[in-house]
Design an enzyme around this catalytic site. Structure first.
Site, short mmCIF file in Angstrom:
data_model
loop_
_atom_site.label_atom_id
_atom_site.label_comp_id
_atom_site.label_asym_id
_atom_site.label_seq_id
_atom_site.Cartn_x
_atom_site.Cartn_y
_atom_site.Cartn_z
N ARG A 70 0.84 -1.19 0.00
CA ARG A 70 0.00 0.00 0.00
C ARG A 70 0.88 1.26 0.00
O ARG A 70 0.65 2.19 -0.73
CB ARG A 70 -0.91 -0.03 1.24
CG ARG A 70 -1.79 1.17 1.36
CD ARG A 70 -2.96 0.88 2.23
NE ARG A 70 -3.76 -0.17 1.63
CZ ARG A 70 -4.56 -0.99 2.29
NH1 ARG A 70 -4.67 -0.90 3.58
NH2 ARG A 70 -5.26 -1.90 1.66
N ARG A 96 -9.29 0.93 -4.15
CA ARG A 96 -8.18 0.59 -3.29
C ARG A 96 -8.24 1.48 -2.07
O ARG A 96 -8.59 2.66 -2.18
CB ARG A 96 -6.91 0.89 -4.09
CG ARG A 96 -5.72 0.13 -3.69
CD ARG A 96 -4.53 0.56 -4.53
NE ARG A 96 -3.33 0.39 -3.71
CZ ARG A 96 -2.70 -0.77 -3.59
NH1 ARG A 96 -3.08 -1.81 -4.28
NH2 ARG A 96 -1.65 -0.87 -2.79
N HIS A 114 -19.58 7.56 -2.38
CA HIS A 114 -19.95 6.19 -2.02
C HIS A 114 -21.46 6.01 -2.29
O HIS A 114 -22.25 6.89 -1.95
CB HIS A 114 -19.65 5.94 -0.54
CG HIS A 114 -19.95 4.55 -0.12
ND1 HIS A 114 -19.12 3.48 -0.40
CD2 HIS A 114 -21.02 4.03 0.52
CE1 HIS A 114 -19.67 2.37 0.06
NE2 HIS A 114 -20.82 2.68 0.63
N ASP A 150 -14.60 4.37 4.40
CA ASP A 150 -15.84 5.11 4.14
C ASP A 150 -16.35 5.83 5.38
O ASP A 150 -17.57 6.02 5.53
CB ASP A 150 -16.93 4.16 3.59
CG ASP A 150 -16.53 3.53 2.27
OD1 ASP A 150 -15.79 4.17 1.50
OD2 ASP A 150 -16.94 2.39 2.01
#
Ligand code: GRF
Length: 209
Positions: A70, A96, A114, A150
């Site tokens: 990452r 990702r 979202h 999120d």
């Protein structure tokens, strides 16, 4: 605390279709959003959104994510974005999770869209989750990105009804229309310096300059 901004240079990160990216680019082209797309990055070489960005003559970069850590991806993407003078990063179907290195490089300057009314149904397949749960209303959320999934402060939301007989595709299409509206609106409010963070609440007012 005022959110962002410096210049009006956007960096878009996408992994797939890119309809949110295209909606933002269309708004800019129509003169309805005062911003410039400085760079479109995809972690997927074959993403249709990346091809669309090239077709529109925008700067693009393929930054591979497969098989690397990452942090290694984050460092490569941040370097590109900084080279292009980006002040606001917009995730548009970017599949990702960004790590601490990326999030700290753009504090309160990364947005995501979202397809649910967060905090309901975070993660993958939000529209399917909403249908399976039986909610009567769902929608979409533009939020600031922090290190949670999120979970960052909410900038904007739109509600859409869930109709009896909806398939996942039906609901997704209805939500997507709303996404295309609210994402550009939220970007405009942030770039205009009209958003300030008060705890978790994003307050929208006149310019906070
Ligand atoms: C959208 O539903 C968005 O909310 C989610 O991923 C999807 C991307 O669609 N994060 P597109 O690539 O912008 O068409």
């Amino acid at each position: 605390m005022k959110i962002v901004s410096g210049n009006r240079q956007l960096g878009i990160l996408l992994s797939g279709r890119g309809s949110n990216f295209a909606a933002i680019a269309d708004r800019i082209a129509a003169g309805a959003l005062d911003a410039e797309i400085a760079l479109v990055i995809s972690d997927q070489e074959s993403a249709p959104g990346l091809a669309e960005a090239r077709r529109r003559g925008l700067e693009t970069a393929f930054v591979p994510s497969a098989g690397r850590s990452r942090e290694s991806f984050d460092r490569a993407a941040v370097e590109r974005l900084q080279e292009h003078g980006v002040s606001l990063v917009c995730l548009a179907g970017f599949m990702r999770i960004l790590g601490p290195f990326f999030v700290r490089a753009f504090p309160m300057a990364i947005l995501n869209i979202h397809p649910s009314l967060l905090p309901a149904f975070p993660g993958l397949d939000a529209q399917k989750q909403a249908l399976e749960h039986g909610v009567r209303f769902s929608g979409c959320t533009v939020h600031l990105v922090d290190e949670s999934l999120d979970g960052g402060p909410i900038v904007s939301q739109a509600v859409v009804p869930v109709l009896d007989g909806d398939s996942v595709d039906d609901l997704s299409a209805r939500i997507l229309d709303a996404e295309h509206q609210i994402y550009s609106d939220a970007i405009g409010r942030i770039l205009d310096g009209r958003c300030a963070l008060d705890g978790r609440r994003v307050r929208v007012g006149d310019s906070h300059e």
